[in-house]
Enzyme design. Structure first.
Site, PDB file in Angstrom:
ATOM      1  N   GLU A  75      -9.089  -5.131  19.000  1.00  0.00           N
ATOM      2  CA  GLU A  75      -8.557  -5.662  17.738  1.00  0.00           C
ATOM      3  C   GLU A  75      -8.067  -7.108  17.881  1.00  0.00           C
ATOM      4  O   GLU A  75      -8.234  -7.922  16.962  1.00  0.00           O
ATOM      5  CB  GLU A  75      -7.432  -4.747  17.234  1.00  0.00           C
ATOM      6  CG  GLU A  75      -7.959  -3.375  16.815  1.00  0.00           C
ATOM      7  CD  GLU A  75      -6.893  -2.444  16.271  1.00  0.00           C
ATOM      8  OE1 GLU A  75      -7.251  -1.330  15.869  1.00  0.00           O
ATOM      9  OE2 GLU A  75      -5.699  -2.822  16.241  1.00  0.00           O
TER      10      GLU A  75
ATOM     11  N   TYR B  58     -12.179  -1.605  10.488  1.00  0.00           N
ATOM     12  CA  TYR B  58     -11.778  -0.200  10.339  1.00  0.00           C
ATOM     13  C   TYR B  58     -12.933   0.776  10.565  1.00  0.00           C
ATOM     14  O   TYR B  58     -12.853   1.918  10.138  1.00  0.00           O
ATOM     15  CB  TYR B  58     -11.200   0.020   8.940  1.00  0.00           C
ATOM     16  CG  TYR B  58      -9.697  -0.196   8.821  1.00  0.00           C
ATOM     17  CD1 TYR B  58      -8.791   0.369   9.731  1.00  0.00           C
ATOM     18  CD2 TYR B  58      -9.160  -0.929   7.764  1.00  0.00           C
ATOM     19  CE1 TYR B  58      -7.421   0.200   9.589  1.00  0.00           C
ATOM     20  CE2 TYR B  58      -7.779  -1.096   7.611  1.00  0.00           C
ATOM     21  CZ  TYR B  58      -6.921  -0.526   8.533  1.00  0.00           C
ATOM     22  OH  TYR B  58      -5.553  -0.675   8.391  1.00  0.00           O
TER      23      TYR B  58
ATOM     24  N   HIS C 246      -0.136  -2.483  10.059  1.00  0.00           N
ATOM     25  CA  HIS C 246      -1.098  -1.857  10.957  1.00  0.00           C
ATOM     26  C   HIS C 246      -0.676  -2.158  12.373  1.00  0.00           C
ATOM     27  O   HIS C 246      -0.207  -3.262  12.667  1.00  0.00           O
ATOM     28  CB  HIS C 246      -2.519  -2.429  10.749  1.00  0.00           C
ATOM     29  CG  HIS C 246      -3.461  -2.056  11.871  1.00  0.00           C
ATOM     30  ND1 HIS C 246      -4.137  -0.864  11.889  1.00  0.00           N
ATOM     31  CD2 HIS C 246      -3.766  -2.685  13.037  1.00  0.00           C
ATOM     32  CE1 HIS C 246      -4.845  -0.788  13.013  1.00  0.00           C
ATOM     33  NE2 HIS C 246      -4.640  -1.878  13.726  1.00  0.00           N
TER      34      HIS C 246
ATOM     35  N   LYS D  93       0.119  -5.991   6.044  1.00  0.00           N
ATOM     36  CA  LYS D  93      -0.928  -5.727   5.047  1.00  0.00           C
ATOM     37  C   LYS D  93      -0.623  -6.440   3.714  1.00  0.00           C
ATOM     38  O   LYS D  93       0.510  -6.890   3.475  1.00  0.00           O
ATOM     39  CB  LYS D  93      -1.057  -4.219   4.855  1.00  0.00           C
ATOM     40  CG  LYS D  93      -1.607  -3.484   6.092  1.00  0.00           C
ATOM     41  CD  LYS D  93      -1.795  -1.985   5.812  1.00  0.00           C
ATOM     42  CE  LYS D  93      -2.395  -1.261   6.992  1.00  0.00           C
ATOM     43  NZ  LYS D  93      -2.599   0.196   6.707  1.00  0.00           N
TER      44      LYS D  93
ATOM     45  N   ASN E 105       0.923   0.861   3.085  1.00  0.00           N
ATOM     46  CA  ASN E 105       2.013   1.182   4.016  1.00  0.00           C
ATOM     47  C   ASN E 105       2.457  -0.026   4.848  1.00  0.00           C
ATOM     48  O   ASN E 105       3.057   0.121   5.910  1.00  0.00           O
ATOM     49  CB  ASN E 105       1.641   2.391   4.877  1.00  0.00           C
ATOM     50  CG  ASN E 105       0.396   2.167   5.713  1.00  0.00           C
ATOM     51  OD1 ASN E 105      -0.183   1.086   5.720  1.00  0.00           O
ATOM     52  ND2 ASN E 105      -0.020   3.205   6.424  1.00  0.00           N
TER      53      ASN E 105
HETATM   54  N1  UDP Z   1      -4.928   5.910   5.161  1.00  0.00           N
HETATM   55  C1  UDP Z   1      -5.080   6.281   3.838  1.00  0.00           C
HETATM   56  N2  UDP Z   1      -5.112   7.624   3.531  1.00  0.00           N
HETATM   57  C2  UDP Z   1      -4.993   8.587   4.485  1.00  0.00           C
HETATM   58  C3  UDP Z   1      -4.830   8.201   5.828  1.00  0.00           C
HETATM   59  C4  UDP Z   1      -4.799   6.847   6.141  1.00  0.00           C
HETATM   60  O1  UDP Z   1      -5.182   5.448   2.959  1.00  0.00           O
HETATM   61  O2  UDP Z   1      -5.014   9.782   4.150  1.00  0.00           O
HETATM   62  C5  UDP Z   1      -4.902   4.484   5.499  1.00  0.00           C
HETATM   63  C6  UDP Z   1      -3.493   4.005   5.829  1.00  0.00           C
HETATM   64  O3  UDP Z   1      -3.297   2.732   5.245  1.00  0.00           O
HETATM   65  C7  UDP Z   1      -3.522   3.904   7.344  1.00  0.00           C
HETATM   66  C8  UDP Z   1      -4.983   3.523   7.614  1.00  0.00           C
HETATM   67  O4  UDP Z   1      -5.718   4.230   6.625  1.00  0.00           O
HETATM   68  O5  UDP Z   1      -2.603   2.945   7.805  1.00  0.00           O
HETATM   69  C9  UDP Z   1      -5.505   3.894   8.976  1.00  0.00           C
HETATM   70  O6  UDP Z   1      -5.265   5.273   9.200  1.00  0.00           O
HETATM   71  P1  UDP Z   1      -4.692   5.788  10.589  1.00  0.00           P
HETATM   72  O7  UDP Z   1      -4.826   7.267  10.591  1.00  0.00           O
HETATM   73  O8  UDP Z   1      -5.313   5.019  11.705  1.00  0.00           O
HETATM   74  O9  UDP Z   1      -3.127   5.443  10.476  1.00  0.00           O
HETATM   75  P2  UDP Z   1      -2.236   4.342  11.226  1.00  0.00           P
HETATM   76  O10 UDP Z   1      -2.796   4.176  12.611  1.00  0.00           O
HETATM   77  O11 UDP Z   1      -2.339   3.075  10.410  1.00  0.00           O
HETATM   78  O12 UDP Z   1      -0.848   4.906  11.217  1.00  0.00           O
HETATM   79 MG    MG Z   2      -4.747   3.775  13.247  1.00  0.00          MG
END
Ligand code: UDP
Ligand code: MG
Length: 136
Positions: free
Chosen positions: A129, A52, A118, A12, A115
């Site tokens: 994807e 997304y 992805h 990211k 974070n």
């Molecule tokens: N995210 C966020 N706030 C939240 C939860 C998720 O900003 O409370 C963002 C975070 O960057 C995350 C992305 O949305 O990586 C996608 O969320 P997901 O639950 O799919 O998490 P991941 O699969 O990336 O662990």
């Molecule tokens: Mg996810």
């Protein structure tokens, strides 16, 4: 029995900006994941919204799309034994605070939104994807 999969990984903007691409690639390579295709790109907010769209009902959706399109990202196809779950394990929990030691998000993540990485969450979504970024 072998279970070779492909998955999509994205480094990211927060991590690309801090020049962490090579360090993160090494984590995958050391864990026997092959990077079979990769590119650095800067996507539009509309493209981020499409990528997304599963999250469109979530309160963080708009900020998430703004963020993913805020700077260059590095996208990769990772291939190897159990690649989908292995990539998720190497990334660690969504919130860097909750991530296991030595995971990408623990080492490099700044916050739950910034974070650093992805990874596809299933073989089915990995196909969607990968096709999103690497359709030929
Ligand atoms: N995210 C966020 N706030 C939240 C939860 C998720 O900003 O409370 C963002 C975070 O960057 C995350 C992305 O949305 O990586 C996608 O969320 P997901 O639950 O799919 O998490 P991941 O699969 O990336 O662990
Ligand atoms: Mg996810």
């Amino acid at each position: 029995m072998s279970n070779i999969e492909q998955t999509l990984s994205i480094i990211k903007p927060d991590a690309v900006e801090r020049n962490l691409t090579e360090d993160i690639k090494k984590i995958f390579i050391k864990s026997n994941l092959k990077i079979t295709n990769s590119k650095k790109i800067h996507i539009s907010k509309e493209e981020a919204a499409e990528f997304y769209k599963v999250h469109q009902a979530r309160p963080f959706y708009n900020d998430l799309c703004t963020y993913l399109s805020s700077g260059p990202i590095f996208v990769m196809i990772l291939e190897g034994e159990g690649a989908v779950a292995l990539n998720r394990k190497l990334m660690g929990a969504t919130n860097p605070k909750d991530a296991e030691p030595n995971t990408i998000r623990k080492l490099y993540g700044i916050s739950i939104d910034k974070n650093s990485a992805h990874g596809s969450d299933s073989v089915e979504n990995a196909k969607i994807e990968i096709n999103f970024f690497f359709k030929d």
